[in-house]
Design an enzyme around this catalytic site. Structure first.
Site, PDB file in Angstrom:
ATOM      1  N   PHE A  40      93.528  16.524 148.832  1.00 46.70           N
ATOM      2  CA  PHE A  40      92.472  15.705 148.226  1.00 46.70           C
ATOM      3  C   PHE A  40      92.623  14.276 148.743  1.00 46.70           C
ATOM      4  CE2 PHE A  40      90.496  12.739 145.398  1.00 46.70           C
ATOM      5  CZ  PHE A  40      89.239  13.291 145.230  1.00 46.70           C
ATOM      6  N   ASP A  49      99.028   9.289 152.480  1.00 47.22           N
ATOM      7  CA  ASP A  49      98.050   8.931 151.449  1.00 47.22           C
ATOM      8  C   ASP A  49      98.804   8.843 150.120  1.00 47.22           C
ATOM      9  OD1 ASP A  49      96.173   8.722 149.465  1.00 47.22           O
ATOM     10  OD2 ASP A  49      94.827  10.263 150.266  1.00 47.22           O
ATOM     11  N   LYS A  85      94.137   2.992 143.737  1.00 46.56           N
ATOM     12  CA  LYS A  85      94.406   3.204 142.312  1.00 46.56           C
ATOM     13  C   LYS A  85      95.280   2.115 141.692  1.00 46.56           C
ATOM     14  CE  LYS A  85      92.999   7.986 142.098  1.00 46.56           C
ATOM     15  NZ  LYS A  85      93.145   9.085 143.007  1.00 46.56           N
TER      16      LYS A  85
END
Ligand SMILES: *Cc1c(COP(=O)(O)O)cnc(C)c1O
Length: 426
Positions: A146, A233, A274
């Site tokens: 993802f 990531d 985030k």
């Protein structure tokens, strides 16, 4: 109904259903306040937040230091665009490069944009430094990844719901099994045109899959061997979530005890998002050393809001909170307690198959088929009992509270979770 009238939960949900696109399926709870590890719904019921906005709110809701940084900067200067310099961006770039041990940073806003940036950077590096022929570069990605929602990113997803009817898809990606070094090396060997390997250090959305202990170190060594960029990531795993500043944790200057003696992996390209803003403002960033980042020249890439003064001030404050409140160490210690307590329960239970994770990024697998509604029903019951969590895929529930939690609060949450699960015992 006036805009400022206090809505009931049902009214708020009805409004979203009528006027909002149906691109999410939220738990039926309407929140209007947050503080630290807690959130409140519009009827005043208090909950432990065990999702932390997909790990964006690691520093806890409405952290005063981060909110103050935002207010102060918002009253001074909010946006110049990159057509002009501002006096906060450079400070943020220097602070963050030092914090994570890289030469340069490229600021964006959302995680998906930062992933896109890393992919473009990798391709450009491949043509201009590695010497791959024009339009031939390929990037290796993992099954069940993802990385966000743009057209290019969903092109290499294997989630049918995220992909279906969004084609034609972007070319140039090769998928390999996650946590499989042989598959990775086969792909690296398969062509001279491999530019990079994009990987999540733990697959979060897929269900908190933690790879075997030496996977990242060996994958990085393979990338070096084939002269391919290792792109981490860490949008979800970064910023202290997994008990270290980064899940790859290489060569940073964090001096966190839980990192000592652990293998170090230094990505060639690091993607953050985030919690780099503590959930206060959309901020993301790509970090790399000069040999990679210097392929980007004026006009090659950009963003109107990327690197704006509010984002820069907020992100610096958010990283200072991580450091000053020892949140990586706290996540490490509480994570161990969480898994230990749940494992004790699992020995006596038939409802949960296992608990897995690192630091405070954990998941339980419900003993049922993936297609069942049990994980969702358990999350509804957890909500009734004052704790908010959500299934990731099928029968998996992720547990990721803010890292500012205390041990007492964690043990309280463990008992809520265990009591709730017991009610589902056959
Ligand atoms: C959430 C996430 C993204 C996308 O971030 P957005 O801000 O939602 O675009 C990318 N990669 C990973 C690993 C994520 O968890």
């Amino acid at each position: 109904m006036a805009v400022l009238d206090q809505l009931t939960s049902q009214q708020a949900i009805d409004l979203e259903n009528k006027y909002g696109a149906h691109n999410y399926h939220p738990l039926p709870v309407v929140l209007n306040k947050g503080e630290g590890v807690y959130v409140w719904d519009v009827e005043g019921k208090k909950y432990y937040d065990f999702l932390s906005a997909y790990s964006a709110v690691n520093q806890g809701h409405c952290h005063p230091r981060i909110v103050d940084a935002m207010i102060q900067q918002a009253q001074t200067l909010t946006l110049t665009s990159r057509a002009f310099h501002n006096d906060v961006l450079g400070k943020f770039e220097k602070f963050t490069c030092n914090f994570f041990g890289f030469d340069k940073l490229l600021p964006m806003n959302t995680g998906a944009e930062a992933v896109e940036t890393a992919l473009k950077l990798c391709r450009k590096w491949a043509y201009e430094v590695k010497g791959i022929d024009e339009n031939k570069a390929e990037i290796i990605v993992c099954e069940n990844n993802f990385h966000g929602r743009t057209t290019t990113i969903i092109s290499f997803s294997n989630d049918p719901i995220a992909r279906e009817n969004f084609g034609p898809y972007t070319q140039g990606f090769i998928k390999v099994e996650y946590d499989n070094l042989l598959a990775l090396e086969d792909a690296l060997k398969s062509s001279p045109n491999i530019a990079g390997f994009l990987v999540e250090p733990i697959q979060g959305e897929a269900g908190v899959y933690v790879p075997s202990g030496d996977y990242l170190v060996k994958a990085k060594a393979l990338c070096d061997k084939y002269h391919v960029l290792f792109i981490a990531d860490e949008v979800q795993t970064g910023i202290a979530r997994t008990g270290r500043l980064l899940a790859t944790c290489g060569n940073c200057n964090c001096s966190i005890k839980s990192c000592e003696g652990k293998p170090e992996v230094k990505p060639d390209v690091l993607i953050l998002g985030k919690a780099i803003s503590g959930g206060v403002y959309p901020v993301s960033a790509v970090l790399a050393n000069n040999n990679v980042m210097d392929v980007i020249k004026p006009g090659n890439h950009g963003s109107t809001f990327g690197g704006n003064p509010v984002a820069a001030a907020v992100a610096m404050a958010a990283l200072e909170v991580i450091r000053d409140e020892n949140l990586a160490q706290n996540a490490f210690e509480l994570g161990n307690i969480f898994r230990e307590e749940l494992n004790k329960f699992i020995k006596t239970s038939s409802i949960v198959r296992l608990v897995r994770g690192k630091g405070l990024l954990n998941a339980i697998v419900i003993n049922d088929d993936e297609g069942s509604n049990k994980a969702w029903d358990i999350c509804l019951a957890l909500k009734d009992n004052g704790l908010l969590a959500k299934p990731t895929h099928g029968n998996i529930i992720r547990f990721a509270p803010p890292l500012v939690m205390t041990k007492e609060q964690l043990l309280d949450c463990v008992s809520i979770i265990i009591e709730t699960l017991k009610a589902f015992e056959a």
